[in-house]
Write a protein that holds these residues in place. Structure first.
Motif, mmCIF file in Angstrom:
data_model
loop_
_atom_site.group_PDB
_atom_site.id
_atom_site.type_symbol
_atom_site.label_atom_id
_atom_site.label_comp_id
_atom_site.label_asym_id
_atom_site.label_seq_id
_atom_site.Cartn_x
_atom_site.Cartn_y
_atom_site.Cartn_z
ATOM 1 N N THR A 95 -5.610 6.574 9.252
ATOM 2 C CA THR A 95 -4.072 5.781 8.826
ATOM 3 C C THR A 95 -6.135 4.266 8.172
ATOM 4 O OG1 THR A 95 -3.689 4.582 10.672
ATOM 5 C CG2 THR A 95 -2.442 5.967 9.479
ATOM 6 N N THR A 98 -9.738 4.627 4.419
ATOM 7 C CA THR A 98 -9.870 5.642 5.240
ATOM 8 C C THR A 98 -10.557 7.359 4.371
ATOM 9 O OG1 THR A 98 -9.119 7.914 6.010
ATOM 10 C CG2 THR A 98 -7.343 6.185 4.610
ATOM 11 N N LYS A 112 2.785 10.362 7.757
ATOM 12 C CA LYS A 112 2.259 8.762 7.975
ATOM 13 C C LYS A 112 3.162 7.821 7.993
ATOM 14 C CE LYS A 112 -0.236 11.084 3.905
ATOM 15 N NZ LYS A 112 -1.059 10.467 2.550
ATOM 16 N N SER A 134 -8.528 11.105 3.290
ATOM 17 C CA SER A 134 -6.749 11.131 2.936
ATOM 18 C C SER A 134 -6.012 12.031 3.286
ATOM 19 C CB SER A 134 -6.721 11.123 1.475
ATOM 20 O OG SER A 134 -7.500 11.956 0.769
ATOM 21 N N HIS A 170 -1.077 -2.776 1.639
ATOM 22 C CA HIS A 170 -2.286 -0.988 1.156
ATOM 23 C C HIS A 170 -1.444 -0.752 0.885
ATOM 24 C CE1 HIS A 170 -5.023 0.635 -0.532
ATOM 25 N NE2 HIS A 170 -4.900 0.466 -1.699
ATOM 26 N N THR A 171 -1.919 -0.040 2.363
ATOM 27 C CA THR A 171 -1.567 1.292 3.018
ATOM 28 C C THR A 171 0.206 1.747 2.761
ATOM 29 O OG1 THR A 171 -2.402 0.678 4.713
ATOM 30 C CG2 THR A 171 -1.543 2.530 4.847
ATOM 31 N N GLU A 216 -4.895 9.363 -3.636
ATOM 32 C CA GLU A 216 -3.602 9.690 -2.437
ATOM 33 C C GLU A 216 -3.075 11.053 -2.873
ATOM 34 O OE1 GLU A 216 -2.177 8.895 -0.122
ATOM 35 O OE2 GLU A 216 -4.024 7.134 0.675
ATOM 36 N N PHE A 244 -7.361 -1.128 5.510
ATOM 37 C CA PHE A 244 -7.086 0.415 6.365
ATOM 38 C C PHE A 244 -7.820 1.234 5.427
ATOM 39 C CE2 PHE A 244 -4.487 -2.771 7.735
ATOM 40 C CZ PHE A 244 -2.851 -1.638 9.034
ATOM 41 N N ASN A 300 1.383 2.496 -1.274
ATOM 42 C CA ASN A 300 0.251 3.715 -1.647
ATOM 43 C C ASN A 300 1.914 4.769 -0.877
ATOM 44 O OD1 ASN A 300 -1.567 3.951 -2.403
ATOM 45 N ND2 ASN A 300 -2.681 3.311 -1.322
ATOM 46 N N LEU A 349 1.088 5.950 11.013
ATOM 47 C CA LEU A 349 0.926 4.383 10.931
ATOM 48 C C LEU A 349 1.864 3.023 11.478
ATOM 49 C CD1 LEU A 349 -0.041 2.473 8.627
ATOM 50 C CD2 LEU A 349 1.804 1.991 7.900
#
Lengths: 490, 126
Positions: free
Chosen positions: A432, A425, A300, A428, A259-260, B12, A423, A263, A304
């Motif tokens: 992470t 958070t 990021k 944002s 998922h992370t 995001e 993950f 994004n 990560l």
């Protein structure tokens, strides 16, 4: 009553009062007299022969002891099985004694019959119990020699009578350390301990053994009886559960990771789109924005990857004896300045009874650091000046507890459900969402669990619960793995 | 498509900025919101013609916002595209809920923007 009268009276009456059977038989094996006890137990006897009354047999017994005594005049004792007046099997011990006439010949034989049916039946029950109970039972002497072992023990560990206990159970050449039987021999008290033995097929067998003293009266302990429940299956299930928990943590992590990454990819794609369209349009502002987006998502990604590496690193915790209170104080010291700068009061409430524990010090430090830093972030959200974070340690039942409490923004139900699962958070811009996952993973590797209480507006309380029996199991498992594959562990 | 208003709900900021830039470039008026709660405020204030909705968000999730939209008779006809990083079995999940009608579009991150645009045009032409 004077003894002069008592004596003949007693001799006359004794026959009728005896608590066992007495009969006299002639050379024809016919009963000539019997006392009331005998008649009560075996029924009518007048005119019958011994083997008819005792056993319901038409012919004399092949091993007839009375005939031998008639022949040689020597008393005998024998073990007999017969039928009582109800026709039920009974067991008795017979004392056979000669009665001589004036000529000196044996004219009659007296049979004194002690009924041992009850004792025999009880002995049989006891034997059945001893042999068939689903436990290992051994009786040992003070030199650890096995005098007797039951069926279940023989099946698992092999024939062991005469061997020493440590040899039979564990294939050792000397007594075990902290031998519970030794302690029971010395103070006469029962002990219960968990041990791992080696079965005759070489497999490991886990058992809980109780050592109980056997002695006469209050004298010294002659023997110790070792009764062991086989818990190999339970241990195996428990180990599998620990492993399953570890794997579950990995699975959730991978799902969250996907998922992370999605994004991040979308962020990178967005940056590229803005650069691309910015160039086409000659839009400097969009170019700058796109570049920023690219940089940010690249950063990021770097964070990560680093977090993920630290997350996936080192499966087996490196266990050492750690003082939990000292650990808590050290983490708090580390954050004192940072907390003070943010106007958060950071304190320790160390439990007075907290004992040392086998922990991965660096791992637990990472957990506490993470929880404390989260708690400071949360406490900072308060508008007033009362922000505070408390780190507590305590013993609760058999578990060691670390607790980090803040009086910050708290979490609603939805957030609380998610804190450990993905993950996730709420920060944002940074973070992470790996912190709590890593924390939980480390705690699970210790066989522990994490709990959280929280209410929006009043704050949160994160708790690390480390059951001491499971800490011990984890240590044993690690030792076992180290033994199996020494090359895997540095 | 000129003047049609699209609300982007995503926590995001870079994703929201990307979608906003792309949709603006294609002639839409764009609004953004960082979670479900702000999203609902924007829906009431701005009356968008289409909503793109992320699922995994802090504060109020996309699922909850979607349900709030469906429960409001004034708002339930606004078409919604789900734009999410959650794997595709979520699509099956949300489409089989009996309480709510399925969203008109479903896009998995990272999205195919050409498809998203085509679907938006198709929905808004009706």
């Amino acid at each position: 009553m004077s003894p002069k009268i008592l004596d003949p009276l007693l001799k006359r009456e004794l026959f009728n009062m005896l608590p066992f059977g007495v009969v006299a038989i002639d050379r024809e094996m016919r009963l000539v007299t019997a006392n009331p006890y005998f008649e009560k137990r075996f029924g009518a006897w007048h005119g019958k022969r011994c083997h008819e009354v005792f056993k319901g047999l038409p012919e004399p017994c092949s091993n007839c002891q009375a005939r031998l005594t008639f022949a040689d005049g020597i008393p005998r004792i024998s073990d007999e099985t017969g039928l009582d007046r109800q026709g039920l099997n009974c067991y008795f011990i017979v004392h056979v004694a000669p009665l001589r006439g004036e000529s000196g010949n044996v004219e009659y034989v007296v049979e004194m019959i002690t009924d041992v049916t009850e004792t025999r039946l009880r002995q049989r029950e006891y034997n059945l119990l001893f042999e068939r109970v689903p436990c290992f039972i051994t009786v040992i002497d003070s030199q650890y020699k096995i005098l007797r072992a039951n069926e279940r023990f023989r099946q698992t560990f092999g024939e062991s009578t005469g061997k020493s206990c440590f040899q039979a159970y564990k294939n050792r050449s000397e007594p075990c350390q902290d031998c519970p039987a030794e302690q029971t021999f010395s103070d006469g008290l029962e002990r219960v301990v968990t041990q791992t033995g080696i079965a005759k097929d070489g497999s490991e067998t886990d058992y809980v053994v109780t050592t109980a003293p056997l002695r006469r009266g209050s004298g010294e302990v002659m023997h110790v009886i070792e009764i062991s429940a086989d818990i190999t299956q339970v241990k195996r299930l428990e180990r599998e559960m620990l492993e399953a928990e570890r794997l579950a943590a990995v699975g959730q992590t991978v799902a969250g990771l996907a998922h992370t990454i999605k994004n991040l990819l979308m962020g990178l794609e967005g940056g590229m789109y803005m650069l691309d369209s910015g160039l086409r349009k000659g839009d400097a502002e969009r170019l700058a924005e796109g570049w920023e987006v690219l940089q940010r998502n690249f950063e990021k990604t770097v964070v990560l990857v680093k977090d993920f590496l630290s997350f996936s690193k080192g499966r087996a915790p490196d266990l050492k004896l750690v003082n939990p209170n000292r650990l808590a104080r050290e983490v708090v010291e580390l954050y004192n300045d940072a907390a003070a700068r943010q106007g958060v009061k950071l304190t320790v409430e160390a439990g007075p009874m907290v004992k040392r524990a086998l922990l991965d010090r660096d791992g637990l430090e990472a957990c506490l650091t993470n929880l404390v830093s989260n708690a400071i972030d949360a406490a900072m959200t308060r508008d007033d000046s009362g922000a505070q974070v408390i780190v507590r340690t305590r013993e609760e039942g058999e578990a060691l507890i670390f607790e980090v409490e803040d009086n910050g923004c708290g979490m609603d139900w939805e957030v609380r459900q998610k804190v450990f699962t993905t993950f996730f958070t709420t920060k944002s811009d940074r973070g992470t969402g790996l912190g709590l996952l890593t924390t939980r993973k480390i705690v699970q590797e210790h066989g522990g669990s994490m709990e959280v209480d929280s209410d929006p507006g009043t704050g949160s309380r994160f708790r690390i619960r480390l059951p001491r029996p499971r800490l011990k199991m984890v240590a044993e498992q690690i030792a076992r793995e180290a033994k199996k594959s020494p090359s895997d562990i540095k | 498509m000129d003047g049609k208003k699209i609300l982007i709900v995503d926590d995001e900021p870079d994703v929201a900025a990307y979608l906003a830039a792309f949709l603006k470039d294609n002639g839409f008026v764009v609004r953004t919101a960082a979670d479900g709660r702000m999203g609902m405020e924007q829906v009431r204030a701005e009356r968008p013609d289409l909503i793109t909705l992320d699922i995994n968000m802090p504060e109020e999730s996309g699922v909850r916002m979607y349900r709030h939209l469906q429960e409001d008779s004034d708002l339930k006809d606004i078409p919604v595209f789900i734009v999410t990083g959650i794997s595709s079995n979520f699509k099956g999940f949300i489409e089989t809920r009996r309480q709510v009608s399925p969203p008109v579009g479903y896009f998995e991150k990272p999205i195919d923007r050409v498809q998203l645009l085509a679907k938006a045009k198709e929905v808004l032409m009706k």
